[in-house]
Enzyme design. Structure first.
Site, short mmCIF file in Angstrom:
data_model
loop_
_atom_site.label_atom_id
_atom_site.label_comp_id
_atom_site.label_asym_id
_atom_site.label_seq_id
_atom_site.Cartn_x
_atom_site.Cartn_y
_atom_site.Cartn_z
N ARG A 1 0.83 -1.21 0.00
CA ARG A 1 0.00 0.00 0.00
C ARG A 1 0.86 1.26 0.00
O ARG A 1 1.74 1.40 0.83
CB ARG A 1 -0.92 0.03 1.22
CG ARG A 1 -2.00 -1.03 1.16
CD ARG A 1 -2.72 -1.17 2.48
NE ARG A 1 -3.44 -2.43 2.52
CZ ARG A 1 -4.78 -2.52 2.56
NH1 ARG A 1 -5.52 -1.45 2.58
NH2 ARG A 1 -5.36 -3.70 2.55
N SER B 1 -22.17 -14.24 11.93
CA SER B 1 -21.53 -13.08 11.33
C SER B 1 -21.55 -13.20 9.81
O SER B 1 -21.15 -14.22 9.24
CB SER B 1 -20.09 -13.02 11.85
OG SER B 1 -19.35 -11.99 11.25
N SER C 1 -19.49 -1.89 1.79
CA SER C 1 -18.83 -0.78 1.11
C SER C 1 -17.95 -1.21 -0.06
O SER C 1 -17.49 -0.36 -0.79
CB SER C 1 -17.99 -0.01 2.10
OG SER C 1 -16.85 -0.77 2.46
N HIS D 1 -21.79 2.94 6.43
CA HIS D 1 -21.85 3.52 5.08
C HIS D 1 -23.25 3.99 4.72
O HIS D 1 -23.54 4.25 3.55
CB HIS D 1 -21.34 2.51 4.05
CG HIS D 1 -19.87 2.31 4.15
ND1 HIS D 1 -18.95 3.16 3.59
CD2 HIS D 1 -19.16 1.38 4.84
CE1 HIS D 1 -17.73 2.76 3.89
NE2 HIS D 1 -17.83 1.69 4.65
N THR E 1 -20.72 5.64 12.27
CA THR E 1 -19.47 6.39 12.38
C THR E 1 -19.74 7.87 12.22
O THR E 1 -20.72 8.26 11.57
CB THR E 1 -18.46 5.94 11.31
OG1 THR E 1 -17.22 6.62 11.53
CG2 THR E 1 -18.92 6.25 9.90
N LYS F 1 -17.50 9.22 8.26
CA LYS F 1 -17.81 9.15 6.82
C LYS F 1 -18.78 10.27 6.45
O LYS F 1 -18.36 11.41 6.35
CB LYS F 1 -18.23 7.74 6.47
CG LYS F 1 -16.97 6.82 6.54
CD LYS F 1 -17.15 5.35 6.51
CE LYS F 1 -15.78 4.68 6.66
NZ LYS F 1 -15.83 3.27 6.99
N THR G 1 -9.81 4.84 27.48
CA THR G 1 -9.24 5.67 26.43
C THR G 1 -9.84 7.07 26.53
O THR G 1 -10.97 7.24 26.99
CB THR G 1 -9.48 5.03 25.04
OG1 THR G 1 -8.73 5.71 24.07
CG2 THR G 1 -10.94 5.04 24.65
N THR G 2 -9.07 8.04 26.10
CA THR G 2 -9.50 9.43 26.20
C THR G 2 -10.74 9.68 25.34
O THR G 2 -10.86 9.14 24.24
CB THR G 2 -8.33 10.34 25.74
OG1 THR G 2 -7.23 10.11 26.62
CG2 THR G 2 -8.71 11.81 25.78
N THR H 1 -8.62 -6.55 1.61
CA THR H 1 -9.87 -5.79 1.71
C THR H 1 -10.95 -6.46 0.86
O THR H 1 -12.13 -6.48 1.24
CB THR H 1 -9.63 -4.33 1.25
OG1 THR H 1 -8.50 -3.82 1.95
CG2 THR H 1 -10.82 -3.46 1.54
C1 LIG Z 1 -14.99 2.41 7.93
C2 LIG Z 1 -15.77 1.29 8.55
C3 LIG Z 1 -15.80 1.10 9.93
C4 LIG Z 1 -14.89 1.87 10.84
O1 LIG Z 1 -15.31 3.18 11.00
P1 LIG Z 1 -14.23 4.28 11.35
O2 LIG Z 1 -15.02 5.37 11.96
O3 LIG Z 1 -13.55 4.64 10.06
O4 LIG Z 1 -13.25 3.67 12.31
C5 LIG Z 1 -16.65 0.17 10.46
N1 LIG Z 1 -17.44 -0.59 9.68
C6 LIG Z 1 -17.41 -0.47 8.34
C7 LIG Z 1 -18.29 -1.33 7.52
C8 LIG Z 1 -16.57 0.46 7.73
O5 LIG Z 1 -16.50 0.55 6.41
#
Ligand SMILES: *Cc1c(COP(=O)(O)O)cnc(C)c1O
Length: 407
Positions: free
Chosen positions: A23, A140, A192, A220, A248, A251, A280-281, A366
């Protein structure tokens, strides 16, 4: 000691390079107000050139929205830079408390809990649930994200993998498992890499039938689908049937951070037992302020969502017409298949060097070997002229590399 493992490291990296899947990160400088344009530098000292970014997960350009930037600047001025500690020790900012209330309401859930990323949210929540529920078996989806797999593995619970989006296979696995064992089904809404969408209602039906908990990753989809952008489960009228919705802030929100939403009791349980949350913070107030501003905008962004789908739909049609191997995805994600790692990397390189188009090659692990691809994410700001430029450039690159073009 130093250097003792150097030959091992070098050998492993050499093997990655031989396979064509080493990469290389492009050095990109995003320009607020110019999305999706950015500056690219071929080396740290090279003169920057302007490129069009075609692979951002900032799907609606929220990362540069003036109202979000202003909210963050105001928050930084008021509260400073960092969080100052974990949630338990001084890091529980008022902005974060408000953000969690708003996220919960958005998903129609009692409570929400934020994490420092979506990855951490999945790892922390899945590992604590599957570990702490005695005898839990996790079901899963085969295409689940690495963060969900990490959570499931770290729980050390038994798990079974069902074929991707295959309800019949999931049913047979659930039926074969002991009736008295607790069950948890973990899946995503929008996948994704292929851009396909889970049959959420049918999976919830199985969960009802077999008494399983449901955990849905909407990373996503949040901001992009459904009423007020609350996701695909909301679009399909299924959100109330899911025990946990995970999302998240990195994104479509345009920031960073992750969260889960669910019942007050379940969220309190994760808050109280998940090491990935506790030790964690906290997210800084400035991020929470930006996320609240982004959520307010996303809730009212039907026009952007319509334009987003329109540009993705147009691009898919134009690519198919040009004979390029676009996957017929059901979402805003537009994958174009290449099929081997070297060609994929070369195609991305030519697009950048010759056409100033930045798209990252997607290789194993990936995606499975033999399905290497370029993955385009048009936003509402990728206008028709940019779509045409991309299709023309791809045609030229495909011919130069002798990649197959349909008649
Ligand atoms: C990007 C992604 C995550 C992780 O989210 P981040 O906020 O980037 O750490 C979790 N699940 C899927 C399906 C993703 O594509």
């Amino acid at each position: 000691m130093s250097g003792r493992f150097d030959s091992l490291f070098a050998d492993r990296l050499g093997a990655l390079k031989d396979e064509g899947r080493y990469r290389v990160f492009a050095d990109i400088e995003r320009l607020a107000g110019r999305f999706p344009k950015a500056l690219y530098r071929g080396s740290p000292d090279a003169a920057p050139v302007e490129v069009t970014v075609w692979c951002s997960n900032d799907y609606l350009g929220q990362g540069q929205h003036p109202a979000i930037i202003a909210a963050m600047q105001a928050s930084a001025g008021r509260c400073g830079a960092g969080a100052g500690g974990t949630r338990n020790i001084s890091g529980n900012s008022h902005e974060l408390v408000e953000l969690e209330r708003e996220l919960a309401a958005w998903h129609g859930k009692e409570a929400a809990l934020t994490f420092t990323s979506g990855f951490v949210a999945n790892e922390a929540a899945l590992s604590v649930l599957a570990r702490q529920i005695p005898g839990c078996i996790v079901f899963s989806d085969a295409d689940n994200h690495a963060s969900m797999i990490a959570g499931i593995r770290n729980s050390r619970a038994e798990y079974q993998i069902f074929r991707h989006n295959d309800v019949a296979h999931l049913r047979s696995l659930l039926a074969a498992a002991p009736a008295d064992r607790p069950k948890l089904i973990a899946f995503e809404s929008v996948y994704s890499m292929d851009g396909d969408i889970a049959p959420i209602g049918a999976i919830c039906d199985l969960a009802d039938e077999f008494g399983a908990l449901t955990y849905l990753d909407e990373v996503h989809a949040v901001g992009l689908y459904g009423p007020q952008g609350a996701g695909v489960a909301a679009r399909d009228g299924q959100a109330h049937r899911l025990d946990i919705i995970q999302g998240t802030l990195g994104k479509a929100f345009g920031l960073i951070g992750g969260y889960i939403a669910g019942s007050a009791l379940l969220v309190d349980f994760v808050r109280s037992f998940a090491p990935g949350f506790i030790f964690t913070t906290a997210l800084p107030p400035v991020i929470a302020a930006g996320a609240r501003a982004s959520l307010a905008l996303l809730s009212a962004a039907d026009d952007l969502r319509t334009a987003h789908q329109a540009q993705a739909g147009k691009l898919k049609t134009m690519l198919a017409k040009a004979g390029l191997p676009v996957l017929p995805s059901a979402s805003h994600i537009v994958p174009v298949m290449v099929g081997d790692a070297d060609s994929c990397r070369e195609a991305a390189g030519l697009l950048l060097q010759r056409h100033r188009i930045y798209v990252q090659p997607i290789n194993f692990p990936t995606v499975p070997r033999g399905t290497e691809r370029l993955r385009f994410t048009p936003s509402p700001y990728h206008n028709d002229r940019l779509l045409s430029e991309l299709v023309t450039a791809l045609g030229a690159v495909w011919r130069e590399l002798y990649l197959p073009i349909a008649a």
